[in-house]
Design a protein around this motif. Structure first.
Motif, PDB file in Angstrom:
ATOM      1  N   PHE A 232     -21.177  94.231  68.311  1.00 33.19           N
ATOM      2  CA  PHE A 232     -22.403  95.015  68.084  1.00 33.19           C
ATOM      3  C   PHE A 232     -22.317  95.744  66.757  1.00 33.19           C
ATOM      4  N   CYS A 233     -21.185  96.378  66.530  1.00 30.17           N
ATOM      5  CA  CYS A 233     -21.020  97.182  65.322  1.00 30.17           C
ATOM      6  C   CYS A 233     -21.059  96.295  64.082  1.00 30.17           C
ATOM      7  N   SER A 234     -20.393  95.144  64.176  1.00 32.72           N
ATOM      8  CA  SER A 234     -20.312  94.269  62.996  1.00 32.72           C
ATOM      9  C   SER A 234     -21.678  93.711  62.629  1.00 32.72           C
ATOM     10  N   LYS A 235     -22.592  93.703  63.629  1.00 36.02           N
ATOM     11  CA  LYS A 235     -23.925  93.146  63.353  1.00 36.02           C
ATOM     12  C   LYS A 235     -24.955  94.234  63.041  1.00 36.02           C
ATOM     13  N   THR A 240     -22.140 100.501  55.812  1.00 33.08           N
ATOM     14  CA  THR A 240     -21.079 101.511  55.789  1.00 33.08           C
ATOM     15  C   THR A 240     -20.722 101.783  57.240  1.00 33.08           C
ATOM     16  N   ARG A 241     -19.499 101.448  57.616  1.00 28.32           N
ATOM     17  CA  ARG A 241     -19.136 101.556  59.039  1.00 28.32           C
ATOM     18  C   ARG A 241     -17.806 102.281  59.199  1.00 28.32           C
ATOM     19  N   TYR A 242     -17.589 102.764  60.384  1.00 29.93           N
ATOM     20  CA  TYR A 242     -16.367 103.534  60.630  1.00 29.93           C
ATOM     21  C   TYR A 242     -15.655 103.097  61.908  1.00 29.93           C
ATOM     22  N   VAL A 243     -14.353 103.397  61.915  1.00 29.65           N
ATOM     23  CA  VAL A 243     -13.527 103.159  63.103  1.00 29.65           C
ATOM     24  C   VAL A 243     -13.000 104.516  63.554  1.00 29.65           C
ATOM     25  N   ILE A 244     -13.186 104.814  64.823  1.00 22.80           N
ATOM     26  CA  ILE A 244     -12.619 106.073  65.323  1.00 22.80           C
ATOM     27  C   ILE A 244     -11.698 105.784  66.500  1.00 22.80           C
ATOM     28  N   PRO A 358     -29.437 105.808  74.163  1.00 21.80           N
ATOM     29  CA  PRO A 358     -29.241 105.351  72.798  1.00 21.80           C
ATOM     30  C   PRO A 358     -29.855 106.321  71.769  1.00 21.80           C
ATOM     31  N   PRO A 359     -29.570 106.124  70.465  1.00 21.18           N
ATOM     32  CA  PRO A 359     -28.730 105.059  69.911  1.00 21.18           C
ATOM     33  C   PRO A 359     -27.244 105.269  70.224  1.00 21.18           C
ATOM     34  N   THR A 363     -24.439 101.628  66.578  1.00 24.66           N
ATOM     35  CA  THR A 363     -25.498 101.555  65.559  1.00 24.66           C
ATOM     36  C   THR A 363     -25.610 102.852  64.773  1.00 24.66           C
ATOM     37  N   LYS A 364     -25.509 103.996  65.471  1.00 23.97           N
ATOM     38  CA  LYS A 364     -25.562 105.283  64.770  1.00 23.97           C
ATOM     39  C   LYS A 364     -24.444 106.165  65.295  1.00 23.97           C
TER      40      LYS A 364
END
Ligand SMILES: Cc1cc2nc3c(=O)[nH]c(=O)nc-3n(C[C@H](O)[C@H](O)[C@H](O)COP(=O)(O)O)c2cc1C
Ligand code: SF4
Lengths: 599, 183
Positions: A232-235, A240-244, A358-359, A363-364
């Protein structure tokens, strides 16, 4: 003061999203965060003083007035109570000459309570200025307080050291790992970097597919399929994305993430970097509970070492464009910050109040960008899955629960500690494994989970039967279940509700008071049905998992140990009032100087 | 068959809930057909003259007299209803809960804007005839058993009407969401 604060704000680029770090540093430098300090910080960050204050006031470990040069936080969680909390609390009061919630008049010592600190297998335990003191006894308390009064440094207050990395010069802690059983995934030997080198040769979708095929489900408790979350995240639209990594570990009775971060930190970080590669993130955040600050220097050294070995930073393993780094974000004492959206709010410097979903974070999430949030153990497992392949992984565990699970087992058993087992083990087998005898109940998955009676000990630890983040508290027959366990859990939830939802804010209090009423012998059968009715109402009408599950201690014990409640309530009446006229008018009559006329 | 008998009282309340009872407008005529009133400010009967069916309580208990009246209602009524926020939770008067009684008395008789500089002899009322102040304001159900709770500050007239009508006729109560308000 002002210059110190200006310097601290500058250290974090005057970034309001780093408010938690700024406040933590401010407190370390000044002892507490005064109103004036909040104003200076607000000024520097160009936000309102109220914004700063609302964050400060939310967290247990932020002090708005001095809490002593040495601040003692004694854990009052259920296992602490089981193993002598009362005696230790009295010893601290006696030795310090200070009541709980106060500081000594000379400002030397502050004495406070705190919720579970992740040491359930070595209670009673306390934190003093970021150092953890375990298995306290009255004589140890005496020694510690004498050391404080003699002006010793916190690190010199105890000479004991723990096992493994706990003895590392950067940790020097008396905490014990108590790893009682090593499994195939988490605690088996691993050569650092193997999996990162492997993913560098794979396409990002191949990595996601590998995680999907492994059927790995989140280890934080909810069990959401990790691969699906990553996909989901990759799409997501935003790139700009993060890993927590969720290392908040606040559920009373869990402590396995602490052990993983002590002994397998690099493996966890490697899993985060794999996640970063898969979803296209450049930054990872380890959200670590403040209770584990004693691991800070060591974890930072591990990160530094990985950077040196090209396992973090730019061009990881030599692959151009594979950039990923990790920073540690500390919490400040709030259980609800383990909930992923509250965690994100907290990591952004706000009060840890869950968001409406959501979101979803994919996605957010962090800074409203697509974010994967996974548990420490989930990332650690990913590293192994990439190394050995998903086909191998699915041979472990059960059909719906692949792999192994690290359990944190505490309470009335001979061998409390951390056990890596394959999913599918029954509670009965688990009790044998840990040397538990005469067991009355097992609290599975912490206070928000279920309390099982012996007739249910054939049930299996697996998502399809008993899902769990790993907290297992064994409760012996000689315990007072309602007073020592259920009430303790309700006190915990009252304390930890973020307060956003009215039902969670108020019904937890109402439920707790009902339990107290029943324990005091003033309950009726009607109170039992009220407990049930209110519990259901609470779980249906709240925003996050805390309120949805906080009545579980009551609901599951009412179901599985009803006879204990029925033994406490009065059956000859449907109403009891505890109102005492004489007691309630005493103070006012004395003050206006009249004799109470009670009739 | 004789008509059901209703009693009402206002304890530590502001009479707003009673105003809301009057807000049933012309249905008050129907009400008089349906029930008979006993002890109540509505007809100014000061003491119970017979056993009642329904007791409606406005306000919580802030002093000893409130407690006596409430217990008297419990004794004399088959069904008790807590009407409104103050009866149910203590309401506005309960804002003093958490403040020491001593400070409340001082504010009322020594330092408050209407007494400051006036009560120079610092007289604190202590006549035996006066009700004694409780340590905090209690909701009614902590003192006696309450059968029904009608929320609101004040509860809507329709809610009161629907509840009383349902009790008297034995029909199920109508509870459209518009009539239930918590403030
Ligand atoms: C009140 C509350 C507390 C939570 N605490 C934690 C926690 O300490 N650690 C954790 O990994 N997940 C915790 N969770 C679950 C997280 O919201 C989230 O599902 C999890 O971090 C996702 O990672 P996973 O899929 O790898 O398990 C908590 C949830 C709630 C509602
Ligand atoms: S359920 Fe409780 S903890 Fe969760 S958002 Fe609502 S008030 Fe906060």
């Amino acid at each position: 003061m002002k210059n110190t604060l200006i310097e601290i704000a500058a250290r974090y680029g005057k970034d309001e999203a780093r408010l938690m770090d700024i406040l933590m540093d401010a407190q370390q430098a000044l002892g507490y965060i005064s109103k004036e300090a909040m104003e200076v910080i607000a000024n520097e960050l160009k936000i309102s003083a109220a914004d700063v204050e609302q964050t400060v006031s939310f967290y247990h470990f932020f002090a708005r007035s001095p809490r002593g040069k040495y601040t003692i936080y004694l854990n009052n969680s259920v296992t602490s109570v089981m193993f002598g909390y009362q005696e230790i609390a009295e010893a601290f009061v006696k030795e310090t000459g200070c009541q709980f919630g106060n500081t000594t008049s000379d400002g030397l010592i502050g004495l406070y309570h705190t919720a579970c600190i992740g040491m359930s297998d070595q209670e009673p335990a306390a934190i003093i200025n970021d150092k953890v003191f375990t298995r306290l006894t009255p004589s140890k308390v005496k020694e510690i307080v004498a050391g404080i009064k003699a002006g010793k440094k916190v690190e010199d207050l105890s000479v004991e050291t723990g096992d493994g990395i706990n003895a590392h010069p950067l940790v020097k802690s008396m905490v014990k790992n108590n790893i009682m059983r090593k499994g195939e995934v988490i605690f088996a030997d691993y050569t650092l970097g193997t999996s990162l080198k492997k993913v560098a040769g794979m396409g990002t979708q191949d990595v996601i597919n590998e995680v999907k095929n492994s059927n790995l489900r989140g280890r934080g408790g909810a069990g959401f399929p990790a691969g699906m979350k990553w996909e989901f995240c990759s799409k997501a639209e935003d790139t700009t994305r993060y890993v927590i990594c969720n290392a908040d570990e606040g559920e009373p009775g869990t402590f396995k993430d602490r052990v993983l971060l002590t002994e397998k930190a690099a493996q966890v970080f490697e899993g985060m970097a794999i996640g970063g590669y898969a979803v296209g993130a450049k930054l990872g955040i380890l959200y670590l509970r403040a209770e584990y600050r004693y691991l800070k220097a060591y974890l930072e050294s591990v990160l530094e070492e990985m950077r040196k070995n090209n396992l973090l930073g730019k061009g990881i393993t030599g692959k151009a464009g594979f950039d990923f780094d990790i920073r540690i974000q500390f919490g400040a004492g709030a259980y609800v910050c383990g909930e992923e959206s509250a965690l994100i709010e907290s990591a952004e410097g706000h009060r840890g109040e869950p968001r409406n979903r959501p979101p979803f974070p994919v996605t957010k999430g962090y800074l409203m960008k697509p974010t994967i949030v996974n548990n420490v153990e989930t990332f650690c497992a990913v590293t192994r899955i990439i190394e050995k392949g998903s086909a191998w992984y699915t041979t472990l565990g059960t059909q719906s629960s692949a792999g192994t699970k690290v359990l944190s087992i505490s309470g009335d058993c001979e061998k409390p500690g951390v056990y890596e087992i394959q999913w599918g083990m029954s509670i009965k087998e688990m009790l044998e494994m840990v040397g538990a005898k005469d067991t009355m109940a097992v609290q599975v998955a912490g206070p928000s989970g279920v309390c099982l009676n012996p007739a249910q000990f054939d049930r299996k630890i697996a998502f399809e039967d008993l899902p769990t983040g790993g907290s297992m508290i064994v409760i012996g027959k000689f315990r007072n279940l309602i007073r020592d366990v259920v009430l303790n859990f309700m006190e915990f939830f009252v304390e930890e509700s973020c307060g956003s939802c009215v039902p969670c804010r108020s019904l937890n209090v109402v439920l707790k008071q009902r339990i107290e009423k029943i324990i005091a012998g003033n309950g009726t059968m009607e109170d039992l049905s009220e407990l049930e009715r209110l519990s259901k109402m609470l779980s249906m009408s709240t925003r996050c998992g805390l309120g949805q599950t906080s009545s579980n201690p009551i609901l599951t014990t009412l179901q599985n140990f009803r006879e204990q409640y029925e033994g406490l309530v009065r059956k000859d009446t449907d109403y009891i009032s505890t109102f005492d006229m004489a007691a309630s008018v005493k103070e006012s009559c004395e003050y206006v100087d009249r004799k109470p006329n009670i009739h | 068959m004789s008509k059901p008998i209703v009693a009402t009282t206002s304890l530590a309340g502001c009479f707003g809930c009673h105003m809301s009872i009057l807000d049933i407008d012309d249905r008050i005529l129907k009400l008089i057909e349906l029930v008979e009133f006993n002890k109540s400010p509505v007809d100014d009967i000061k003491t119970f003259t017979k056993q009642c069916d329904i007791g409606i309580i406005e306000g919580g208990c802030c002093n000893s007299e409130n407690v006596h009246v409430l217990k008297d209602f419990r004794k004399n009524c088959k069904i008790l209803i807590s009407l409104g926020e103050c009866a149910i939770m203590g309401g506005l008067p309960a804002l003093r809960n958490g403040i020491p009684v001593k400070e409340c008395i001082e504010e009322a008789y020594l330092h408050g804007p209407t007494v400051d500089g006036v009560n120079t002899e610092k007289v604190l009322p202590n006549d035996d005839e006066l009700p004694m102040i409780l340590d905090r304001v209690y909701p009614c159900h902590e003192i006696v058993k309450i059968d029904y709770f009608l929320p609101g500050c004040p509860p809507r007239a329709d809610l009161i009407w629907n509840a009383v009508a349902a009790l008297v006729t034995g029909n199920e109560m109508e509870l459209p969401y518009e009539v239930i308000k918590f403030d």
